[in-house]
Each structure stands twice: as structure tokens, then as C-alpha cells.
Write a protein that holds these residues in place. Structure first.
Motif, short mmCIF file in Angstrom:
data_model
loop_
_atom_site.label_atom_id
_atom_site.label_comp_id
_atom_site.label_asym_id
_atom_site.label_seq_id
_atom_site.Cartn_x
_atom_site.Cartn_y
_atom_site.Cartn_z
N VAL A 253 17.25 -24.91 21.16
CA VAL A 253 16.93 -26.12 22.02
C VAL A 253 15.60 -26.57 22.17
N SER A 254 14.61 -25.93 21.16
CA SER A 254 13.14 -26.07 21.27
C SER A 254 12.77 -27.48 20.80
N ASP A 255 13.65 -28.17 19.68
CA ASP A 255 13.28 -29.31 18.95
C ASP A 255 13.56 -30.31 20.10
N ASN A 256 14.44 -30.12 21.07
CA ASN A 256 14.64 -31.20 22.15
C ASN A 256 13.85 -31.11 23.31
N ALA A 257 12.95 -30.08 23.29
CA ALA A 257 12.17 -29.63 24.62
C ALA A 257 10.60 -30.43 24.48
N GLY A 258 10.58 -31.03 23.53
CA GLY A 258 9.39 -31.79 23.27
C GLY A 258 8.11 -30.79 23.20
#
Length: 549
Positions: A253-258
Motif C-alpha cells: 500500500v506504500s504507493d498509495n500512501a503518498g
């Protein structure tokens, strides 16, 4: 050389100042005038033992000052240096004797002991007389005199060096024998102890290592379960698995956590590295705790054996290895002892042979010189009207020492066929004086360093014999200084310098004085010695004849 003598309040002398010269100095005067007092006073300032009561009656103290001239090579310089006293070309001795008997001495204005004075006197004055026990009549000095006459200095150096070498070799042999005897007495102990130590072979630091390992193994069973549980919690079923799952979820989910999860993901990566190191460490501990129970038993047995051996020898456990080396060295010395002992004995034999050879050469030189000295003395005795006397230098075996293997004694027989014996035991007063003079003439080498004093050495002789005595004294004085106390006009006439000792009464006190004599007074003094109290023209003529002879 004795230059001056200053005497104050000694016996019957109140104040007397004398200045002496090189050559033959004669002191004459009637019996009892005080000639012996001069010698007593000189002996006092030189530290010689003499009369107990020397202070003039009524005086608080007596004092004598003697002034000597010292050449650069005079042996007195060495004595002064050793005693820490000032030296130089001039040596002034001063000694005071109180009426109570207390004596104090100075050398060049520095306090000194009587022993130092006596040591200096041996280099300054040589006394010869009928009662002399310090010079030619002392048998203890005859060997040294013969060696000087023989020129045996090199032989003496060789003998002394050989004696020193032999003494050292004997000492080394005795020490080796004693050491081996001590080792032999403990040989059984050494062999057992070395065997015991070699079998155990303890190492430095092993006691501490064994003790630590023993403690760890003793506690291993108690802690291993807890360590294993901890290790399980760190593995895939525990922390490691949970951290792997967490990283997988966060990375998904890191790519969607800014970008907000990049830091935590990196921290978890580092944590997983640290966790891996922790797992390795805990695993190593588990491996160490995994031991065979027999290992604990073996470690305890060796630890207890090392400590028991340390207590037995009363040393630290870590010192057992070095102690084993020490015992082994002692045992090796014992085993090599016979060879070492043989070497030491061979060294003693070689040193003994070297000494025997050197001593034999010295003895041969002495015997050759003894024959020459005997002939020389006999030649001197003839003009002294003792042509029937026999002088012999006896050389007899003596205990070996640094001076060789000979005892030396000067002996005389006054008539052919008569038994010989020591000078002072066989000869009469007059004969003894002539023997001493003949011997001194033959033995004199470079005596310029010392002042020679002859105390009535011409007693009992007269005429041609007295003239022969005077000529020999004058010969001895050439290049040096001789003082002679004499009653012989023939001897006094041979002197280069002449003093008359006389007594006088002043205010009811008898005092002694010494007067230097010029030529006219000297003629009268020698005439008195020839004729007695009444001096005649014939006596004066005889005195002039003696002075001109």
C-alpha cells in the motif's frame, strides 16, 4: 724528604725548630742530652707507639709538627687520596698530646686518625737501630725485601694472578659440588614432581577458563529452555514472521500512501537486520549450552587437579607451568652434573698447575737472588771488621699463598761453625748495627722517597770500622736523605750537615736544644767526641783530619 721538625713542650724540650737538608745529617751530643727525644717526637707525629708520657712537666699540651717534601710520584699521594686528605708537593703533619693523654692529629690542616699517620709513615721514614722491629729486623718483611732485590715484580704479578685464578676455580668447584649435593638429596622429589606436572601439563590462564566453562555448564540446564523459547519467538513463527508480513503489507500500500510509509518500511528493514544478529547470537548460545554431561565432569576433574597441585606446591595455578620448567631445569642440572663437575675439576687442576709453575719461577728467582745477596752482604761485612761472620738468606717452604710458596728469613752466624739464627737473636749490639748497615747498603735501591734514620747504629765500633760505617752512611745518603744519631767522630765527620744536641738549665728546669754547627763549631764538636770534655789542639787536629779525609 723531611724538611723541618717543630717541637713544643715535649719531655725536656720547650721549643725547638729544626730544618733538615738532603744528604747525610748527623746528630751528636753527650749521652742524655736528648737525642732520643728527637726520635721520640718524630715517632709521635708519625703515629708510632712510644712513650706514654711525652708532655713536658707543667705544660698543658705538647705539639710536634713535621714538614715533608713529596715528589710527584711519592707513594704518600695514594694514601692521602684514599683517606680524602689534601695533597700537593708539601705534606705537613701535626699532632698534639694533652697532659691528660688525649692525642689529636692533622694532615695538611685536616683532622685524621693515627692509622692514617702510621700508613703515611711507612712511605716517609725508615728507621734502623738496635731496637728496630719495624725494618730489617722484622722477619715478616724479609721476603718483600728479597723480592725487591731480585726485581721479581713480574713474577709476583704472575703468582698473584695465578693464585686468584686458582681460588676462583676452587670456589666454583665447591659451589658446583654443593649445588649437586643439594639437588641429589631431592632427586626423588624432583622426578616425581616433574612427572606429575608433565602429565597434567597445566597452561597459564587455564584455571580461569575451566572455572568459567564449569559455571556455564552447571547453569546450562536451568537457562536453556528459556533461551530456546526466546529463540522460537524470534523465528518465522514469531517476531521474524510477523515483521515479514508487516513489511509485505506496508509495501503493497506504500504507493498509495503518498510516501508516508517509506520511513517505516526502511526502519523495519533495519530492524530485521538487527533481529537476524540477535537470532544468530541466541543460536550460538544454544549451541554452547548443548553439551554432553561427561564434559562437565571432565572439566571439574581437571580444574580440581590443577588447584590441588597448586596447593601442594604452594603456588598460584597460573605459575604451575613455570614451576615445572624450574624443577625440570634442576633435574637437568643433576643429569648434566657429572660432566659439569668434571669440567670444574679440570679447571682447578689447570689453575693449580699454572700457580705451581708461576710459584716455581718466583722461587727460583728468589733462590738465585738470595745467593747474590748473601755474597754482597759478605763483601760489605769485611770492611766492617766482620769478615768471619756468615750472613745467609734462608728460604724454606711455606703454605702456598698469593706471594708464593717460600718463607724468607735473614740469618747470621757471628763466627764460622757457629749456629745461625735471626739477626736480633744472634748478634750483639755492635755486630747487629754493622749487619744492619751492610744489609741496608746491599738492599738499597731507589730510597730517595723515604728518609732513613739510623739510631746509634755505630755503637760499639771505632777506628777504621767506624770510618767504614760513616762512608756507607754517606753513600746511602747520595740522592736522598739520611739522619744518623751517632757518638762516633768518624761517622759525624762524613755528614754533610751536623747538629749538636745539648742540655742546659734555665730557671731550675733542664731543657734540651739542638744547634746547627758551622765549620769551626763542628771541628770542636768532633774534637770533643775524640777527646772527651777537655778539647786539646791535638783533638782539633784529629777532627780536621777526619773532616778532610
Amino acid at each position: 724528604m723531611l724538611r723541618a721538625l717543630d717541637i713544643r713542650d715535649m719531655l725536656i724540650i720547650d721549643r725547638l725548630e729544626l730544618t733538615f737538608q738532603p744528604g747525610l745529617n748527623a746528630l751528636t751530643g753527650e749521652t742524655g742530652a736528648g737525642k732520643s727525644i728527637l726520635l721520640d717526637s718524630l715517632g709521635f707525629v708519625l703515629g708510632w707507639r712510644g712513650r706514654a708520657e711525652l708532655v713536658r712537666q707543667g705544660a698543658a699540651q705538647g705539639e710536634v709538627v713535621a714538614e715533608f717534601e713529596l715528589p710527584e710520584d711519592h707513594p704518600a699521594h695514594a694514601i692521602l687520596a684514599e683517606a680524602g686528605l689534601p695533597g700537593g708537593e708539601e705534606l705537613i703533619l701535626r699532632r698534639v698530646n694533652t697532659a691528660e693523654g688525649r692525642k689529636t692529629a692533622w694532615v695538611n690542616d685536616r683532622r685524621c686518625s693515627g692509622e692514617v699517620l702510621r700508613a703515611l709513615s711507612e712511605t716517609l721514614i725508615e728507621l734502623h737501630g738496635q731496637h728496630d722491629d719495624r725494618g730489617l729486623l722484622n722477619p715478616r718483611g724479609h721476603r718483600a725485601m728479597l723480592d725487591d732485590y731480585a726485581g721479581s715484580a713480574d713474577h709476583l704479578v704472575s703468582v698473584r694472578a695465578a693464585w686468584t685464578g686458582m681460588s676462583r676455580a676452587r670456589k666454583a668447584l665447591a659451589e658446583t659440588e654443593a649445588a649437586l649435593e643439594a639437588v641429589r638429596s631431592e632427586e626423588e622429589f624432583l622426578r616425581h614432581a616433574v612427572s606429575e606436572l608433565d602429565q597434567l601439563d597445566p597452561q597459564s590462564g587455564e584455571d580461569a577458563d575451566l572455572d568459567a566453562r564449569r559455571r556455564m555448564m552447571q547453569g546450562a540446564e536451568r537457562i536453556r529452555d528459556d533461551v530456546a523459547r526466546a529463540f522460537a519467538l524470534l523465528g518465522n513463527d514469531g517476531a521474524e514472521g510477523a515483521m515479514v508480513d508487516a513489511v509485505r503489507w506496508l509495501e503493497g500500500v506504500s504507493d498509495n500512501a503518498g510516501g508516508q510509509l517509506e520511513g517505516p518500511v526502511a526502519a523495519l528493514g533495519r530492524a530485521m537486520i538487527e533481529l537476524g544478529e540477535a537470532q544468530d547470537g541466541v543460536d550460538a548460545c544454544l549451541q554452547a549450552l548443548d553439551f554432553n554431561p561427561s564434559e562437565l565432569e571432565a572439566a571439574e576433574e581437571r580444574l580440581f587437579a590443577i588447584r590441588a597441585l597448586a596447593r601442594k606446591h604452594d603456588i598460584a595455578a597460573d605459575d604451575l607451568g613455570a614451576f615445572a620448567d624450574t624443577l625440570r631445569d634442576r633435574l637437568n642440572r643433576l643429569e648434566a652434573g657429572d660432566a659439569d663437575l668434571a669440567d670444574k675439576r679440570a679447571a682447578v687442576e689447570a689453575a693449580q698447575a699454572a700457580y705451581d709453575t708461576a710459584a716455581a719461577h718466583l722461587s727460583a728467582a728468589r733462590k738465585a737472588a738470595a745467593g747474590q745477596l748473601d755474597a754482597a752482604v759478605m763483601a760489605e761485612l769485611a770492611p766492617l771488621k766482620m769478615e768471619r761472620a756468615v750472613f745467609q738468606t734462608e728460604i724454606t717452604p711455606a703454605d702456598p699463598g698469593p706471594e708464593g710458596i717460600d718463607a724468607v728469613a735473614f740469618t747470621v752466624a757471628t763466627n764460622p761453625g757457629a749456629p745461625s739464627g735471626p739477626l736480633n737473636k744472634i748478634a750483639s749490639g755492635g755486630e747487629l748495627s754493622r749487619f744492619l748497615l751492610a744489609l741496608k747498603v746491599c738492599l738499597s735501591g731507589d730510597d730517595s722517597a723515604r728518609t732513613m734514620i739510623f739510631d746509634e747504629i755505630d755503637r760499639g765500633v771505632g777506628g777504621a770500622t767506624a770510618d767504614a760505617v760513616g762512608r756507607r752512611l754517606a753513600s746511602l745518603a747520595q740522592g736522598g736523605q739520611v739522619l744518623v744519631v751517632t757518638h762516633s767522630p768518624q761517622v759525624a765527620a762524613r755528614a754533610a750537615h751536623h747538629w749538636r744536641v745539648q742540655k742546659h738549665v734555665t730557671n731550675g728546669q733542664t731543657l734540651s736544644t739542638v744547634i746547627p754547627l758551622a765549620e769551626p763549631d763542628r771541628v770542636d764538636e768532633i774534637a770533643r767526641m775524640v777527646a772527651g770534655d777537655t778539647i786539646t789542639e791535638e783533638a782539633r787536629a784529629a777532627a780536621r783530619a777526619l773532616l778532610q779525609a
